[in-house]
Motif scaffolding. Structure first.
Motif, PDB file in Angstrom:
ATOM      1  N   ASP A   1       1.386  -0.835   0.013  1.00  0.00           N
ATOM      2  CA  ASP A   1      -0.057   0.262   0.704  1.00  0.00           C
ATOM      3  C   ASP A   1       0.623   0.832  -0.147  1.00  0.00           C
ATOM      4  O   ASP A   1       0.014   2.021  -0.671  1.00  0.00           O
ATOM      5  CB  ASP A   1      -0.914  -0.156   1.926  1.00  0.00           C
ATOM      6  N   GLU A   2       2.133   1.461   0.982  1.00  0.00           N
ATOM      7  CA  GLU A   2       2.891   2.585   1.024  1.00  0.00           C
ATOM      8  C   GLU A   2       3.534   2.511  -0.709  1.00  0.00           C
ATOM      9  O   GLU A   2       3.955   4.095  -0.524  1.00  0.00           O
ATOM     10  CB  GLU A   2       3.500   2.779   1.763  1.00  0.00           C
ATOM     11  N   LYS A   3       3.217   1.869  -1.278  1.00  0.00           N
ATOM     12  CA  LYS A   3       4.471   2.288  -2.823  1.00  0.00           C
ATOM     13  C   LYS A   3       3.180   2.817  -2.949  1.00  0.00           C
ATOM     14  O   LYS A   3       3.224   3.038  -4.959  1.00  0.00           O
ATOM     15  CB  LYS A   3       4.928   0.773  -3.067  1.00  0.00           C
ATOM     16  N   LEU A   4       2.428   2.522  -3.526  1.00  0.00           N
ATOM     17  CA  LEU A   4       0.976   2.814  -4.626  1.00  0.00           C
ATOM     18  C   LEU A   4       0.927   3.878  -5.231  1.00  0.00           C
ATOM     19  O   LEU A   4       1.146   4.267  -6.040  1.00  0.00           O
ATOM     20  CB  LEU A   4      -0.347   2.495  -3.855  1.00  0.00           C
ATOM     21  N   ALA A   5       1.316   4.942  -4.240  1.00  0.00           N
ATOM     22  CA  ALA A   5       1.272   6.414  -4.805  1.00  0.00           C
ATOM     23  C   ALA A   5       2.935   6.855  -5.549  1.00  0.00           C
ATOM     24  O   ALA A   5       2.510   7.177  -6.950  1.00  0.00           O
ATOM     25  CB  ALA A   5       1.576   7.548  -3.786  1.00  0.00           C
ATOM     26  N   GLU A   6       3.763   5.601  -5.406  1.00  0.00           N
ATOM     27  CA  GLU A   6       4.762   6.228  -5.801  1.00  0.00           C
ATOM     28  C   GLU A   6       4.885   5.580  -6.970  1.00  0.00           C
ATOM     29  O   GLU A   6       4.863   6.013  -8.634  1.00  0.00           O
ATOM     30  CB  GLU A   6       5.741   5.443  -5.399  1.00  0.00           C
ATOM     31  N   THR A   7       3.712   4.566  -7.330  1.00  0.00           N
ATOM     32  CA  THR A   7       3.884   3.701  -8.281  1.00  0.00           C
ATOM     33  C   THR A   7       2.896   4.347  -9.980  1.00  0.00           C
ATOM     34  O   THR A   7       3.607   4.365 -10.782  1.00  0.00           O
ATOM     35  CB  THR A   7       3.869   2.040  -8.235  1.00  0.00           C
ATOM     36  N   GLU A   8       2.174   4.684  -8.444  1.00  0.00           N
ATOM     37  CA  GLU A   8       0.879   5.232  -9.821  1.00  0.00           C
ATOM     38  C   GLU A   8       1.313   6.392 -10.019  1.00  0.00           C
ATOM     39  O   GLU A   8       1.181   6.754 -11.631  1.00  0.00           O
ATOM     40  CB  GLU A   8       0.307   5.790  -8.779  1.00  0.00           C
ATOM     41  N   LYS A   9       2.769   7.358  -9.997  1.00  0.00           N
ATOM     42  CA  LYS A   9       3.299   8.866 -10.659  1.00  0.00           C
ATOM     43  C   LYS A   9       3.995   8.140 -11.582  1.00  0.00           C
ATOM     44  O   LYS A   9       4.530   8.267 -12.681  1.00  0.00           O
ATOM     45  CB  LYS A   9       3.866   9.468  -9.319  1.00  0.00           C
ATOM     46  N   ALA A  10       4.748   6.830 -10.862  1.00  0.00           N
ATOM     47  CA  ALA A  10       6.012   6.619 -12.277  1.00  0.00           C
ATOM     48  C   ALA A  10       5.491   6.263 -13.637  1.00  0.00           C
ATOM     49  O   ALA A  10       5.499   6.214 -14.749  1.00  0.00           O
ATOM     50  CB  ALA A  10       6.531   5.777 -11.487  1.00  0.00           C
ATOM     51  N   LEU A  11       4.673   5.453 -13.199  1.00  0.00           N
ATOM     52  CA  LEU A  11       2.893   4.754 -14.675  1.00  0.00           C
ATOM     53  C   LEU A  11       2.865   6.152 -15.123  1.00  0.00           C
ATOM     54  O   LEU A  11       3.093   5.884 -16.218  1.00  0.00           O
ATOM     55  CB  LEU A  11       2.390   3.400 -13.983  1.00  0.00           C
ATOM     56  N   SER A  12       1.898   6.565 -14.749  1.00  0.00           N
ATOM     57  CA  SER A  12       1.443   8.037 -14.687  1.00  0.00           C
ATOM     58  C   SER A  12       3.041   9.165 -16.301  1.00  0.00           C
ATOM     59  O   SER A  12       2.157   8.983 -17.448  1.00  0.00           O
ATOM     60  CB  SER A  12       0.348   9.062 -14.379  1.00  0.00           C
ATOM     61  N   ASP A  13       3.781   9.175 -15.233  1.00  0.00           N
ATOM     62  CA  ASP A  13       4.932   9.931 -16.056  1.00  0.00           C
ATOM     63  C   ASP A  13       4.857   9.400 -17.415  1.00  0.00           C
ATOM     64  O   ASP A  13       5.117   9.648 -18.555  1.00  0.00           O
ATOM     65  CB  ASP A  13       6.261  10.129 -14.890  1.00  0.00           C
ATOM     66  N   ILE A  14       5.488   7.964 -17.570  1.00  0.00           N
ATOM     67  CA  ILE A  14       5.970   7.172 -18.255  1.00  0.00           C
ATOM     68  C   ILE A  14       4.549   7.186 -19.507  1.00  0.00           C
ATOM     69  O   ILE A  14       5.217   7.193 -20.482  1.00  0.00           O
ATOM     70  CB  ILE A  14       5.968   5.411 -18.254  1.00  0.00           C
ATOM     71  N   LEU A  15       3.581   7.002 -19.141  1.00  0.00           N
ATOM     72  CA  LEU A  15       2.471   7.210 -19.563  1.00  0.00           C
ATOM     73  C   LEU A  15       2.165   8.697 -20.680  1.00  0.00           C
ATOM     74  O   LEU A  15       1.976   8.435 -21.707  1.00  0.00           O
ATOM     75  CB  LEU A  15       0.694   6.682 -19.111  1.00  0.00           C
ATOM     76  N   THR A  16       2.265   9.675 -19.832  1.00  0.00           N
ATOM     77  CA  THR A  16       1.896  10.859 -20.198  1.00  0.00           C
ATOM     78  C   THR A  16       3.032  10.957 -21.371  1.00  0.00           C
ATOM     79  O   THR A  16       3.294  11.839 -22.583  1.00  0.00           O
ATOM     80  CB  THR A  16       2.598  12.004 -19.101  1.00  0.00           C
ATOM     81  N   TYR A  17       4.530  10.458 -21.144  1.00  0.00           N
ATOM     82  CA  TYR A  17       5.814  10.443 -22.209  1.00  0.00           C
ATOM     83  C   TYR A  17       5.187  10.822 -22.968  1.00  0.00           C
ATOM     84  O   TYR A  17       5.824  10.790 -24.611  1.00  0.00           O
ATOM     85  CB  TYR A  17       6.730  10.468 -21.575  1.00  0.00           C
ATOM     86  N   VAL A  18       4.835   9.051 -23.216  1.00  0.00           N
ATOM     87  CA  VAL A  18       4.726   8.200 -24.629  1.00  0.00           C
ATOM     88  C   VAL A  18       3.390   9.229 -24.994  1.00  0.00           C
ATOM     89  O   VAL A  18       3.085   8.536 -26.733  1.00  0.00           O
ATOM     90  CB  VAL A  18       4.232   6.770 -24.228  1.00  0.00           C
ATOM     91  N   GLU A  19       2.530   9.632 -24.251  1.00  0.00           N
ATOM     92  CA  GLU A  19       1.676  10.325 -25.609  1.00  0.00           C
ATOM     93  C   GLU A  19       1.746  10.985 -26.140  1.00  0.00           C
ATOM     94  O   GLU A  19       1.052  11.355 -27.320  1.00  0.00           O
ATOM     95  CB  GLU A  19       0.690  10.657 -24.311  1.00  0.00           C
ATOM     96  N   GLN A  20       3.215  11.544 -26.321  1.00  0.00           N
ATOM     97  CA  GLN A  20       3.209  12.442 -27.177  1.00  0.00           C
ATOM     98  C   GLN A  20       3.416  12.047 -28.835  1.00  0.00           C
ATOM     99  O   GLN A  20       2.859  12.929 -29.629  1.00  0.00           O
ATOM    100  CB  GLN A  20       5.011  12.683 -26.841  1.00  0.00           C
ATOM    101  N   LEU A  21       3.197  10.681 -28.613  1.00  0.00           N
ATOM    102  CA  LEU A  21       3.335  10.485 -30.058  1.00  0.00           C
ATOM    103  C   LEU A  21       1.572  10.786 -30.945  1.00  0.00           C
ATOM    104  O   LEU A  21       1.671  10.122 -31.858  1.00  0.00           O
ATOM    105  CB  LEU A  21       2.925   8.982 -30.013  1.00  0.00           C
ATOM    106  N   GLU A  22       0.811  10.567 -29.495  1.00  0.00           N
ATOM    107  CA  GLU A  22      -0.734  11.763 -29.613  1.00  0.00           C
ATOM    108  C   GLU A  22      -0.658  12.627 -31.826  1.00  0.00           C
ATOM    109  O   GLU A  22      -1.657  12.709 -31.629  1.00  0.00           O
ATOM    110  CB  GLU A  22      -1.406  11.175 -28.904  1.00  0.00           C
ATOM    111  N   GLU A  23       0.601  13.532 -31.242  1.00  0.00           N
ATOM    112  CA  GLU A  23       0.251  14.905 -32.272  1.00  0.00           C
ATOM    113  C   GLU A  23       0.448  13.939 -33.343  1.00  0.00           C
ATOM    114  O   GLU A  23       0.344  14.961 -34.476  1.00  0.00           O
ATOM    115  CB  GLU A  23       1.442  15.439 -31.606  1.00  0.00           C
ATOM    116  N   LEU A  24       0.882  13.111 -33.356  1.00  0.00           N
ATOM    117  CA  LEU A  24       1.019  11.947 -35.026  1.00  0.00           C
ATOM    118  C   LEU A  24      -0.140  12.803 -35.908  1.00  0.00           C
ATOM    119  O   LEU A  24      -1.214  11.465 -35.324  1.00  0.00           O
ATOM    120  CB  LEU A  24       2.031  11.628 -35.347  1.00  0.00           C
ATOM    121  N   ASP A  25      -0.076  12.132 -36.839  1.00  0.00           N
ATOM    122  CA  ASP A  25      -1.317  12.499 -37.867  1.00  0.00           C
ATOM    123  C   ASP A  25      -1.291  11.002 -38.873  1.00  0.00           C
ATOM    124  O   ASP A  25      -0.320  10.408 -39.751  1.00  0.00           O
ATOM    125  CB  ASP A  25      -1.700  13.835 -38.468  1.00  0.00           C
TER     126      ASP A  25
END
Lengths: 96, 480
Positions: free
Chosen positions: A21-45
């Motif tokens: 449980d105490e690691k949940l917040a940390e994991t959530e942030k790490a995974l969200s950061d990765i997804l946000t980074y990859v999300e940049q690809l969505e700019e492409l047509d």
């Protein structure tokens, strides 16, 4: 992209990972950061781009239907954490 | 009937290749545990799977036989789940671009033809086998795994929910099995697991368009288990709904001993397979030319054979269906006709005496000790009048036991039909003298008495007298 607590717990279950449980917040942030980074690809047509099935432009690699010798029995089992009478022995797998 | 049963089937069939789908280990059944394994099928790091060309060839054949579109571009994907029968923790399968889509299979139930649509066919690898330490899985502390079967090639053939009864589900698998057998791509033995079948079952009110909640039934290891399993599950669901309950979407197992389905209590979240393209295998492209070449290698399939048996041979619908269910049986009839026999007559012998012998010996017509040419010869002896139909049954039984030609048996056992007028006349006179009562009956108008007298003459000749001649001469003698 934000990922929820529930999604993390589901992914953890599917991957057989225990996240305390105490690691949940940390994991959530790490995974969200990765997804946000990859999300940049969505700019492409990508309107006229076919989905890619493989990273290498290579197709139709086959072998003929020919039997070749298998591994020596002892060698095959040499990585088994536990062995029983020539079998790989694993903990009970059914869930209550 | 208030409720309608809706069934879709997923059939897994093991392909008859010599080696596994992605490695050169043998597919042979029954080796010592974990002796048919290598780094590829054990999923050891650093290994590279390569597709067995024969698996692709077989898949295209099956797809064409089931009227599918063959996808010119298809690929493999990983289906991820944790279960120790898969050493890699994923099964290499096909997901969004399988080898075949949109086919169909026609079945006949109760004299009516029904078209069952086939959603897709894909190639994948089989899993290993678990042996449990206790008597059941729940009472076991551990399981033992044999990976010999891991990587044996499978085709999964998925139907639309187009079947409406256990009987239709059974007819579908029976027909599918027959086609796979004709194509010679699988052993299709349900009891031995080379053909396995899972059923998706739901019920709905008759006339309703919407599908009800379905359950998936596994472990039906024979055609009769399939039919019973579907019938039981549909009834269970109908009763549940009738009592105001709701069907829970779940996987259930058929218990053949108890004759019922039991819940397998699988967690919903477990069914998230997170498919993604298999990076270790390259995609497949299939040209139109390749597909047409494959089409040319297809044998005449059961439906076409059945139509031909009706048109060319004048057989009934029912007879031609029985005779085409197995390729060996159909080939036997064709060979007998080719050897000069009358098709209808040959079919009658095959459906009668020969079927009995073949079934008792638990073999197919291909291995029958009486060869098609010999059956044709035997039938020619009847036509020529050398033996009667009745004696022919005896001759056939001897041919089955000895493998000898019919003329040899007739000669050896002195079974030549008596067509000598004098010999028959003597027998006729004797029988008339011995049976005054029947003669009296006949003369006083009881026409049936002639049958008894014919029987007596035949008996006296040990079955060898020509029955037509006996009949005629008796009548002549009695009307004197």
């Amino acid at each position: 992209m934000k990922i929820s607590h529930e999604e993390i717990q589901k992914i953890a279950l599917l991957s057989r990972l225990h996240i305390p449980d105490e690691k949940l917040a940390e994991t959530e942030k790490a995974l969200s950061d990765i997804l946000t980074y990859v999300e940049q690809l969505e700019e492409l047509d990508l309107t006229d781009v076919q989905p890619m099935a493989h990273a290498v432009p290579l197709y139709n690699v086959y072998r003929e239907d020919k039997v070749v010798p298998s591994l020596d029995h002892e060698l095959a089992l040499s990585n088994a954490p536990e062995e029983d009478n020539g079998y790989f022995k694993v903990p009970r797998v059914v869930q209550e | 009937m208030k409720y309608e049963t809706v069934v879709g089937l997923e059939v897994h069939t093991e392909l008859k290749t010599k080696s596994k789908i992605f490695c050169g280990c043998t597919t042979e059944f029954g080796g010592d545990q974990n002796t048919h394994v290598c780094p590829v099928c054990l999923g050891l790091p650093g290994c590279l799977p390569v597709l067995n060309k024969k698996v692709l060839d077989y898949a295209i054949k099956v797809g064409l036989a089931l009227h599918c579109d063959i996808l010119g571009f298809n690929k493999f994907d990983r289906k991820n789940y944790y279960y120790p029968d898969l050493p890699k923790n994923f099964q290499t399968s096909q997901y969004d671009l399988p080898i075949c889509l949109n086919g169909y299979l026609d079945i006949e139930v109760g004299g009516k033809t029904r078209r069952i649509r086939i959603t897709r066919i894909h190639m994948e690898e089989d899993a290993g086998k678990l042996v449990h330490s206790g008597s059941t899985i729940s009472t076991s502390d551990s399981s033992n795994v044999d990976y010999n079967r891991t990587g044996v090639p499978l085709l999964e053939i998925v139907s639309e929910p187009d079947m409406r009864s256990g009987e239709e589900a059974r007819a579908y698998v029976e027909k599918l099995r027959s086609i796979l057998k004709y194509l010679d791509v699988s052993d299709v033995r349900m009891e031995e697991g080379s053909l396995r079948c899972d059923a998706n079952i739901s019920v709905r009110l008759v006339g309703d368009d919407k599908l009800g909640t379905k359950t998936e039934i596994k472990n039906m290891n024979s055609l009769s288990a399939l039919q019973k399993g579907v019938e039981y599950e549909a009834l269970r669901q109908a009763e549940l709904v009738d009592d105001g309950g709701q069907v829970v979407q779940e996987t259930r197992t058929w218990d053949d001993g108890k004759g019922m389905t039991l819940s397998m209590r699988k967690k919903e979240a477990e069914n998230d397979y997170r498919y993604f393209p298999e990076p270790d295998l390259v995609p497949l492209t299939i040209s139109d030319e390749q597909i047409e070449d494959a089409r040319k290698t297809l044998p005449e399939l059961p439906d076409a054979k059945m139509a031909r048996f009706q048109d060319e041979y004048g057989l009934s619908n029912e007879d031609s269906r029985i005779l085409t269910a197995l390729r060996e049986t159909a080939d036997y009839l064709d060979a007998t006709v080719k050897a000069g026999a009358d098709a209808k007559g040959a079919a009658n012998w095959m459906l009668g005496d020969l079927s009995k012998m073949v079934n008792e010996a638990n073999i197919t017509f291909k291995d029958a000790p009486v060869k098609p040419e010999q059956l044709a010869k035997m039938m020619a002896l009847i036509t020529k009048g050398t033996i009667s139909g009745k004696i022919a049954k005896k001759v056939l039984a001897s041919m089955w036991d000895t493998g000898k030609d019919p003329d040899v048996i007739v000669e050896e056992q002195g079974l030549v039909q008596i067509t000598d007028t004098g010999a028959i006349e003597a027998l006729v006179k004797q029988v008339i003298a011995d049976n005054p009562k029947s003669v009296e009956d006949f003369k006083s108008g009881k026409g049936k008495a002639i049958g008894f007298l014919v029987g007596q003459v035949m008996k006296a000749s040990k079955g060898k007298a020509n029955p037509g001649m006996v009949n005629q001469m008796l009548k002549e003698e009695l009307s004197k």
